[in-house]
Structures are given as C-alpha cells and as structure tokens.
Design an enzyme around this catalytic site. Structure first.
Site, mmCIF file in Angstrom:
data_model
loop_
_atom_site.group_PDB
_atom_site.id
_atom_site.type_symbol
_atom_site.label_atom_id
_atom_site.label_comp_id
_atom_site.label_asym_id
_atom_site.label_seq_id
_atom_site.Cartn_x
_atom_site.Cartn_y
_atom_site.Cartn_z
ATOM 1 N N TYR A 54 0.844 -1.199 0.000
ATOM 2 C CA TYR A 54 0.000 0.000 0.000
ATOM 3 C C TYR A 54 0.874 1.240 0.000
ATOM 4 C CZ TYR A 54 -5.032 -0.300 0.161
ATOM 5 O OH TYR A 54 -6.331 -0.405 -0.199
ATOM 6 N N GLU A 56 -0.575 4.820 -0.496
ATOM 7 C CA GLU A 56 -1.355 6.046 -0.755
ATOM 8 C C GLU A 56 -0.489 7.269 -0.517
ATOM 9 O OE1 GLU A 56 -5.022 5.903 1.409
ATOM 10 O OE2 GLU A 56 -5.757 4.221 0.229
ATOM 11 N N ASP A 214 -5.545 14.239 -25.171
ATOM 12 C CA ASP A 214 -5.528 12.819 -24.818
ATOM 13 C C ASP A 214 -4.742 12.114 -25.930
ATOM 14 O OD1 ASP A 214 -6.052 10.130 -24.557
ATOM 15 O OD2 ASP A 214 -8.179 10.369 -24.117
ATOM 16 N N THR A 240 -2.862 6.635 -22.029
ATOM 17 C CA THR A 240 -2.734 5.301 -21.463
ATOM 18 C C THR A 240 -1.303 4.864 -21.747
ATOM 19 O OG1 THR A 240 -3.575 4.371 -23.518
ATOM 20 C CG2 THR A 240 -5.147 4.592 -21.720
ATOM 21 N N LYS A 243 -0.848 1.225 -25.317
ATOM 22 C CA LYS A 243 -1.152 1.153 -26.752
ATOM 23 C C LYS A 243 0.166 1.192 -27.538
ATOM 24 C CE LYS A 243 -5.837 2.908 -26.183
ATOM 25 N NZ LYS A 243 -6.070 3.647 -24.946
ATOM 26 N N ARG A 249 -1.253 -2.147 -18.959
ATOM 27 C CA ARG A 249 -2.515 -1.400 -18.993
ATOM 28 C C ARG A 249 -2.493 -0.377 -17.869
ATOM 29 N NH1 ARG A 249 -5.062 -3.943 -22.552
ATOM 30 N NH2 ARG A 249 -6.760 -2.455 -22.504
HETATM 31 N N1 DSN Z 1 -10.881 1.531 -25.729
HETATM 32 C C1 DSN Z 1 -9.729 2.193 -26.260
HETATM 33 C C2 DSN Z 1 -9.569 1.948 -27.721
HETATM 34 O O1 DSN Z 1 -9.756 0.837 -28.146
HETATM 35 O O2 DSN Z 1 -9.249 2.863 -28.465
HETATM 36 C C3 DSN Z 1 -9.712 3.613 -25.956
HETATM 37 O O3 DSN Z 1 -9.627 3.763 -24.579
#
Ligand code: DSN
Length: 435
Positions: A54, A56, A214, A240, A243, A249
């Site tokens: 933990y 925080e 984003d 994120t 990707k 993730r």
């Molecule tokens: N769900 C994602 C995508 O496939 O583009 C975006 O967060």
C-alpha cells in the site's frame, strides 16, 4: 522466463483460461489498434511483489517555502514505502524525459481516470468542453452522455469535415467562438490523421479556454518524434500506457509545473486510493524500453506497416476514412446499409471466425448505431511487435479482402483462418509458455 506453474497447481480453471488466451494471442492476427504485446520484463514487473504494498500518497512533496520539489519527505500514508518510492520516482523521471514534460503523475489506473483528474484540475461541473464527437473518432470520456464527462459537463462536440473526413481547424475555431468553451479537448480513439496541436492552442487562446490533449493512441509515436508533441501546447496531456507505448494497462498524466500540485491532489485523494505500484514498476520498465534507441525503429515500422496495410486495402477496392492514415491506425468504411455489404458488427464477427481480431467502429456521419457501425478499425502496433513487415501487411490486406468477399460463408472463413494461422506461426511469441 515466463512460467505459470503455480497458477496451474493452485487454480487450474484460471490457468486454463490464461493458457487459452496465450493460444488465442499466438494464433490470431491482432489488429486492434489499441492493443499491443508487452515485453517479458514489463510482465515480470507487473507480476512482482510490489502488488503487496500500500502506498497512498506520493514519493515526494513540495517544499512549502521554496515550491521546490523534494523527494522522500512525508509523502505517503504508510510506512515501508522506501522501495516503492524508488519505483515511482523512476517512472516519473522517465516519463518526463520521454515526453519533455515538467510534471508527470503515473498513478492513474486507466486513461479514463487520467482524463477525469485532468478535467477536474482545470474546470468544474457545469463548465463547457469542446471535444471530438465519439462517432467521428472521439472517446467515451470525451463527453458521451453515459460517461462521467457527459453527465458532469456541458459538452459541445466538433466533428471532421464531411469532404476530407479530417479536422477542419477553421470549423473548429468557429465552433469555439460560438460556444466559448472553458476547455478544449483533442486526441482520439479512431482518427487516423496527424493532429495539429499548435492550431488547437491558438483556438484555445483566442476563446480563453484551457487545452487538454488525450494522446493515448499515439503516445509511442510522440515519444519517438514521429508525431508532433502536444506537451508545448497543452495545459495537460493524458495517456494510457499500453497502446503504441507498449507498456502495461494503465494511465498517466503530464502537465506544466503550475498544475502539478492540484493535479496530484485530484488523482489522490480526489479520485483514487492506493496506487498500483507493480503496474507503476511495469510502466517504468516500459518507459526505459521506450527511451532506448531501438524503440524509434519499432515505431517507424508501425508507421511503415500502417502505410503498407492501407495501400494493400485501397488496392483491393476498400474505402478508408480520409483516404489513408498518418498514424498506426485506419478505418475501413464498409458503406451504408443501402449500399449492401456487411456492417461493422458483421465484418468483425467474420474476421473473428477467420482468426483476425479487430473491432467495429463508427465512421464519420455513420447512419448505423455505434453497436452495429459501418466501419472496422485496424491498427499495426501488435503485428509489428511480432516482427511483421510491409510484405506481411499486403498478405493481411488480402486476407481481409477474402473475408469481406466471403463474410457470410463460414466454411470459406475457416479456410482463410488456416492461412492466417500459418502466417502467425512464422512470428512466434510466448515460446516458453507453449512448450
Ligand atoms: N478503448 C480504447 C480503444 O480501443 O481505443 C480507448 O480507450
């Protein structure tokens, strides 16, 4: 070395599901634009003992006197955080270096939470956001009525130009002048073209709005200089990490120093509790990989593969939204219901039977509902990680055409699957696990 022997003993059902997924990832052609295959080092970090801790709070706090950033000063609400502090500090420093940012928060569990913290830092419920319409490539958290974003804020959507199917910055400017947004949001889940962040900044400045970018889909391209970087222009950048960036993730936020304290407070305790330090460690490992010289080679190949796939599809008679791509993804426009042919949903199912994984997607000005849709989104990050190059992308385009021609013929689709699997078998992954 990957090894799931303990799961096999303790929980055979979960072991079986994991091994089925290993086989699926091995045999299938992964064309979901937002997915990738992480390194074993990233997986080891994600599966490490850090999951037990933990933590925080943050591994640092600011000096009240000088405003200077001080590490290791009363930043956590738990004891024993000295080593997770090292982990999180490394992740922060690497993230800042990778994108040239003044401040990084690596704790968001996801892109949605990163976006939520970014919005709350800059605006309050009821304020107006000008953002990209979902059906034109935006994301749920950019203002969909069922997302917190659409419920809490007044959303004014912008779309793409009907002729070019690309951003028309004069049109977006006019919308901004009309609705006087408090915040402008750009970035996309299904927009295949390069985004001019400087133009968005100019529009934001003209109407007195803040700007959030984003960059989730294109983070890997930005990190390697293959897409313009939003950091100099945006107040806050969210992403994120899983990707094109090829990490675990998770989410991350980058911002100018002036927003750092407020933003950190919004992530914790504003939205989240304890950070996932094992995932933060995996993010740090992925950032180190992304800072290495060969990551740019990988990202260039993603782009070369996207160009080759787009060319192969156009050559075989497909329409692509905006006639092509500048990035890792493209959108096949399958045409409207009246034109006949499969919907996105139908084509997704047919591709699945043939061992090709992709997702249905609306195309701009789609007349079908989003769950049916008239498009298929395709991306090259995962196949590039497997080692495929331009020649294979032409073969993939051929598979997709054959699936389209036989979308209702299961027997033919299963025959295509044999060829798809034969191609995948030439680009092995997870060898130790499959022995
Ligand atoms: N769900 C994602 C995508 O496939 O583009 C975006 O967060």
């Amino acid at each position: 070395m990957l090894n799931y022997d303990e799961i096999k003993k303790v929980d055979p059902e979960i072991y079986e599901a994991i091994m089925n997924e290993v086989e699926r990832q091995y045999h299938n052609l992964e064309l979901i634009a937002s997915e990738n295959i992480v390194s074993e080092a990233v997986m080891e970090a994600a599966g490490s003992v850090l999951t037990n801790k933990y933590a925080e709070g943050y591994p640092y706090r600011y000096s009240r006197k000088s405003g200077e950033l001080l590490y290791r000063l009363y930043g956590r609400y738990y004891g024993g955080c000295e080593f997770v502090d090292d982990v999180e500090r490394l992740a922060i420093e690497r993230a800042k270096e990778l994108f040239g940012a003044q401040h990084a928060n690596v704790q968001p569990h996801s892109g949605s939470q990163a976006n939520m913290a970014a919005y709350f830092t800059l605006i309050k419920p009821g304020d107006t956001i000008l953002s990209l319409e979902l059906t034109h490539g935006g994301h749920l958290t950019h203002g969909h009525p069922l997302s917190f974003s659409g419920k809490l804020f007044n959303i004014v959507p912008y779309g793409v130009n009907k002729d070019t199917e690309q951003f028309d910055y004069e049109m977006i400017r006019e919308k901004a002048l009309e609705c006087k947004p408090d915040m402008i949001l750009t970035g996309a889940s299904a927009y295949p073209r390069s985004i001019d962040f400087k133009k968005f900044r100019e529009i934001a400045d003209e109407v007195g709005a803040t700007l959030v970018v984003d960059m989730a889909h294109i983070a890997g391209l930005i990190a390697t200089g293959l897409h313009p970087n939003p950091i100099p222009y945006a107040d806050i950048v969210t992403t994120t990490t899983h990707k094109t960036l090829r990490g675990p993730r998770g989410g991350m936020i980058l911002c100018k120093e002036k927003y750092a304290q407020e933003l950190d407070k919004w992530v914790f305790p504003g939205i989240q509790g304890g950070p996932l330090e094992h995932i933060i460690a995996a993010k740090a490992v992925a950032f180190k990989e992304a800072l290495a010289d060969d990551f740019v080679v990988y990202q260039k190949q993603i782009l070369a593969n996207a160009q080759a796939l787009a060319k192969g599809l156009i050559k075989r008679g497909f329409n692509l939204v905006s006639d092509g791509t500048d990035t890792h993804l493209m959108l096949l426009n399958l045409g409207s219901e009246e034109e006949g042919g499969p919907s996105g949903k139908k084509m997704e199912g047919s591709l699945d039977i043939a061992g090709i994984t992709a997702n249905k997607n609306t195309v701009p000005f789609d007349t079908r509902p989003p769950f049916v849709a008239s498009g298929i989104r395709l991306g090259t990050p995962a196949v590039t990680t497997r080692g495929m190059k331009e020649a294979e992308m032409d073969i993939v385009a051929d598979f997709i055409r054959k699936v389209y021609d036989n979308y209702d013929d299961e027997e033919q689709l299963i025959k295509i699957k044999e060829d798809v699997q034969a191609l995948c078998a030439q680009f092995t992954i997870f060898e130790e696990l499959r022995k």
